[in-house]
Design an enzyme around this catalytic site. Structure first.
Site, PDB file in Angstrom:
ATOM      1  N   ARG A   1     -35.837 -19.455 -16.499  1.00 53.15           N
ATOM      2  CA  ARG A   1     -34.556 -18.778 -16.356  1.00 53.15           C
ATOM      3  C   ARG A   1     -33.608 -19.166 -17.479  1.00 53.15           C
ATOM      4  O   ARG A   1     -33.628 -20.287 -17.972  1.00 53.15           O
ATOM      5  CB  ARG A   1     -33.930 -19.154 -15.018  1.00 53.15           C
ATOM      6  CG  ARG A   1     -32.608 -18.448 -14.749  1.00 53.15           C
ATOM      7  CD  ARG A   1     -32.046 -18.829 -13.423  1.00 53.15           C
ATOM      8  NE  ARG A   1     -31.259 -20.059 -13.552  1.00 53.15           N
ATOM      9  CZ  ARG A   1     -30.621 -20.619 -12.545  1.00 53.15           C
ATOM     10  NH1 ARG A   1     -30.662 -20.095 -11.330  1.00 53.15           N
ATOM     11  NH2 ARG A   1     -29.937 -21.719 -12.724  1.00 53.15           N
TER      12      ARG A   1
ATOM     13  N   CYS B   1     -29.281 -18.619 -18.306  1.00 51.76           N
ATOM     14  CA  CYS B   1     -28.002 -18.197 -17.733  1.00 51.76           C
ATOM     15  C   CYS B   1     -26.958 -18.335 -18.822  1.00 51.76           C
ATOM     16  O   CYS B   1     -26.818 -19.421 -19.410  1.00 51.76           O
ATOM     17  CB  CYS B   1     -27.647 -19.045 -16.520  1.00 51.76           C
ATOM     18  SG  CYS B   1     -26.096 -18.554 -15.733  1.00 51.76           S
TER      19      CYS B   1
END
Length: 124
Positions: free
Chosen positions: A101, A103
């Site tokens: 991930r 962000c």
């Protein structure tokens, strides 16, 4: 290559698909907190994050994928101070399976929403 469309998620608001399958990989477009009818959901980051995840679930299922087959997510936040709240909600959708991930904080998102998320997943 196959374009994905489901009526259970908002239609694209520009010249793009909800997602594309290439070989056995699904690449979603970014999902923002709109209902399937295109209405903006809530003002809080909590409400918006849950709606984004529901939209992602719908396009993943249409593609023959699921949260369990996601290999990478990218989260775009208007305010990185919302990170912990988003992380708490995100972890309820990815409780045992934890994809890679990223962000990032961005200055503005479509329709001035607070969050957008895109995913890459294996197709079953």
């Amino acid at each position: 290559m196959k374009a994905i469309h489901t009526d259970l998620a908002p239609a694209a608001i520009g010249p793009y698909s909800q997602g594309i399958i290439v070989n056995n990989m699904f690449y979603s477009s970014g999902q923002i907190p709109l209902t399937k009818d295109g209405d903006l959901v809530g003002e809080s980051i909590k409400e918006q994050t849950h709606q984004v995840m529901k939209n992602l679930q719908a396009v993943l299922e249409e593609a023959g994928a699921s949260f369990e087959t996601v290999v990478k997510t990218t989260i775009f936040l208007k305010d990185l101070n919302d990170f912990q709240t988003v992380n708490d909600i995100y972890s309820t959708y990815f409780s045992t399976h934890k994809p890679a991930r990223s962000c990032v904080e961005v200055s503005k998102l479509p329709k001035d929403v607070s969050i957008e998320i895109e995913v890459i997943a294996l197709v079953k």
